[in-house]
Each structure stands twice: as structure tokens, then as C-alpha cells.
Design an enzyme around this catalytic site. Structure first.
Site, PDB file in Angstrom:
ATOM      1  N   SER A 151      -8.320  -5.898  -0.933  1.00 40.27           N
ATOM      2  CA  SER A 151      -7.573  -4.809  -0.232  1.00 40.27           C
ATOM      3  C   SER A 151      -8.021  -4.952   1.222  1.00 40.27           C
ATOM      4  O   SER A 151      -9.242  -4.827   1.445  1.00 40.27           O
ATOM      5  CB  SER A 151      -7.621  -3.543  -1.104  1.00 40.27           C
ATOM      6  OG  SER A 151      -6.994  -2.613  -0.231  1.00 40.27           O
TER       7      SER A 151
ATOM      8  N   TYR B 208      -9.333   3.276  -5.841  1.00 41.93           N
ATOM      9  CA  TYR B 208      -9.076   1.939  -5.780  1.00 41.93           C
ATOM     10  C   TYR B 208      -9.771   1.065  -4.986  1.00 41.93           C
ATOM     11  O   TYR B 208     -10.143   0.026  -4.995  1.00 41.93           O
ATOM     12  CB  TYR B 208      -7.437   2.117  -5.347  1.00 41.93           C
ATOM     13  CG  TYR B 208      -6.933   0.695  -4.790  1.00 41.93           C
ATOM     14  CD1 TYR B 208      -6.290  -0.236  -5.954  1.00 41.93           C
ATOM     15  CD2 TYR B 208      -6.609   0.342  -3.638  1.00 41.93           C
ATOM     16  CE1 TYR B 208      -5.944  -1.540  -5.621  1.00 41.93           C
ATOM     17  CE2 TYR B 208      -6.128  -0.635  -3.242  1.00 41.93           C
ATOM     18  CZ  TYR B 208      -5.642  -1.731  -4.247  1.00 41.93           C
ATOM     19  OH  TYR B 208      -5.294  -2.910  -3.882  1.00 41.93           O
TER      20      TYR B 208
ATOM     21  N   LYS C  70     -12.238  -2.137  -5.334  1.00 36.12           N
ATOM     22  CA  LYS C  70     -12.141  -3.253  -4.378  1.00 36.12           C
ATOM     23  C   LYS C  70     -13.325  -3.760  -3.503  1.00 36.12           C
ATOM     24  O   LYS C  70     -13.432  -5.064  -3.352  1.00 36.12           O
ATOM     25  CB  LYS C  70     -10.826  -3.367  -3.676  1.00 36.12           C
ATOM     26  CG  LYS C  70      -9.545  -3.488  -4.253  1.00 36.12           C
ATOM     27  CD  LYS C  70      -9.134  -4.627  -5.156  1.00 36.12           C
ATOM     28  CE  LYS C  70      -7.811  -4.739  -5.654  1.00 36.12           C
ATOM     29  NZ  LYS C  70      -7.494  -5.818  -6.274  1.00 36.12           N
TER      30      LYS C  70
END
Length: 265
Positions: free
Chosen positions: A149, A182, A186
């Protein structure tokens, strides 16, 4: 046994994964593409759709069931690929998910969301990779890709230009404006990539994290909301990943790469 490169993509029935599928089947190069999905029916439906959209493709495309949260599913997929193809040339670890909004909506506790974020994005991806490495090592040009990401960069947390880095007002509770489980999972994936790049150096495996950019996929708020926030066409991510598969970023192995640049650590 076909000489066409054998490519396995996880989470490929939707989002960026399916855009990668479309980019590959649209390529003049011939591939044997395994479209991985948690649901074999959804994977088969995606295969059918891709074949309808690209009827003249040089590649062969088939569905495979793989759920990276399920060790038995990963092992079964490994046995299937090993038996049918005996090797794997490219593994694209695309499957991933964002659960921070589930905390905000009350559908998950913080512990549930954080554990699931790491289980899907990091732990499951690690186990998937570890399981399939023996097949990659049978390839003459093995490639290992992790889809990360743009929010995972530690360096860029210092930039207030990114909406996820906005500083909230003083006081408690804070208004939720970020997605910490999240993005931290990542960031963990980026370190995982560095470990695999180190471990597989002498084996000649080319390893990258791919940062496809902010694209209008179903991740988080969904395609429409993401597009309103300035997200780009997911097809851009598919083409970028295809280019990496086809050797256009071989000078940047071991890095987190963006289209046209490298992402800071």
C-alpha cells in the site's frame, strides 16, 4: 508441459487482482494463468468473464481455490499446482483486506480487526509464500510479488499531504480518520518482502513489493467513494503489475516500487 510462464495470483476474482488478470490475458505474450479465489465459484465466474472479454488471448486461464487464511486450502492449492505444472514462475500475493472501518461501525472489536488485518495481509501471505517457494525454485526466471500500500511508507508518515496522516484535534476520543491496522500490516509486509529478498538472493528469485497507488477498488469505502476521493482507474494497477512480470522493473528488485519510482521506506 507448456513453456509459457505459469503465474498464480491470489485474490484475483475482483479488484486489482482481476485487473492484473485482464492485463495479462491482453498481453501478446502467452501465459498459463491461475486465478486464485477464496470461492472457487467466484474464481470460475471471473475466468469466464475474462475469457469473454479477451476471446483471442494467447494465454490459458483457469481457476484455483485458495484462501490464505486457511492453511489446508494453501496446502491443497500447492498440491494442485505441483501435480499439474511441477513448477511456478510467478507468484503474485495480491489477496488482502482492510478492516479498520469494521471497528468504526461496531462490527468488529479492535482486537478482532487488528488480528484479522495481520492474519490476512501479513501472516497468510507469509504462509502462502513459504508453501510455494519450492515450486518457484524450479523456475528458470522466478518472480515473487507482494501487493502493498502507498500508506505503508514510514518515511511518508511525516507528510501531512496524505489524508491518512492528518493530525486530529486535541482531546479524546479522536475522530477516526486513518486505518492503522491496515497500513501497519502492509508495513509488516514490506519487511517480509525484504526477508524473502534476502533469503532467496542466491536462488535468483526476483522479489518486489508493488505499491499500485490509490485506485477505485472495493477496498475500504468502496469503488464509488474511493473515486470521489480521487482514486484512479484500477486498470492502471493491473498494467503496472503486468509490466513487473514482464521485466520492466528488474533494476528495482528488493524495493517497494511505484509506477515510475520507488516508494520510500
Amino acid at each position: 508441459m507448456s513453456n509459457a510462464p505459469i503465474i498464480l495470483i491470489t485474490g484475483a476474482n475482483t479488484g486489482i487482482g482481476f485487473e492484473v488478470i485482464k492485463a495479462l490475458v491482453d498481453s501478446p505474450n502467452a501465459y498459463t494463468i491461475l486465478l486464485g479465489g477464496r470461492s472457487i465459484q467466484k474464481a470460475k465466474d471471473a475466468v469466464k468473464l475474462a475469457k469473454e472479454q479477451f476471446p483471442n488471448s494467447q494465454s490459458t486461464l483457469s481457476a484455483i481455490q485458495v484462501d490464505i487464511e486457511d492453511d489446508a486450502s494453501i496446502s491443497k492449492a500447492f498440491e494442485e499446482v505441483s501435480t499439474k505444472y511441477e513448477r511456478l514462475d510467478v507468484l503474485i500475493n495480491n489477496a488482502g483486506a482492510l478492516f479498520d472501518f469494521e471497528i468504526q461501525s461496531g462490527r468488529m472489536t479492535m482486537r478482532e480487526a487488528w488480528n484479522k488485518s495481520w492474519n490476512v495481509n501479513t501472516t497468510g501471505t507469509q504462509i502462502m509464500t513459504h508453501t510455494f517457494v519450492p515450486l518457484l525454485l524450479k523456475s528458470s526466471d522466478p518472480r515473487l510479488l507482494f501487493v502493498t500500500s502507498g500508506t505503508s511508507s514510514l518515511t511518508e508518515t511525516e507528510s501531512s499531504d496524505m489524508w491518512v496522516n492528518k493530525v486530529p484535534a486535541k482531546g479524546w476520543p479522536k475522530q477516526a480518520i486513518s486505518m492503522p491496522s491496515y497500513r501497519s500490516s502492509k508495513t509488516g509486509m514490506n519487511m517480509m518482502m525484504r526477508e524473502w529478498a534476502r533469503v532467496l538472493t542466491e536462488d535468483g528469485v526476483k522479489v518486489w513489493c508493488i505499491s499500485p497507488g490509490f485506485l477505485a477498488t472495493g477496498l475500504g469505502a468502496g469503488p464509488a467513494a474511493n473515486k470521489e476521493m480521487g482514486a484512479g482507474d484500477p486498470a492502471l494497477g493491473g498494467k503496472f503489475i503486468k509490466d513487473v512480470v514482464e521485466g520492466k522493473r528488474d533494476q528495482d528488485v528488493g524495493k517497494v516500487i511505484r509506477s515510475g519510482s520507488n516508494q520510500p521506506w
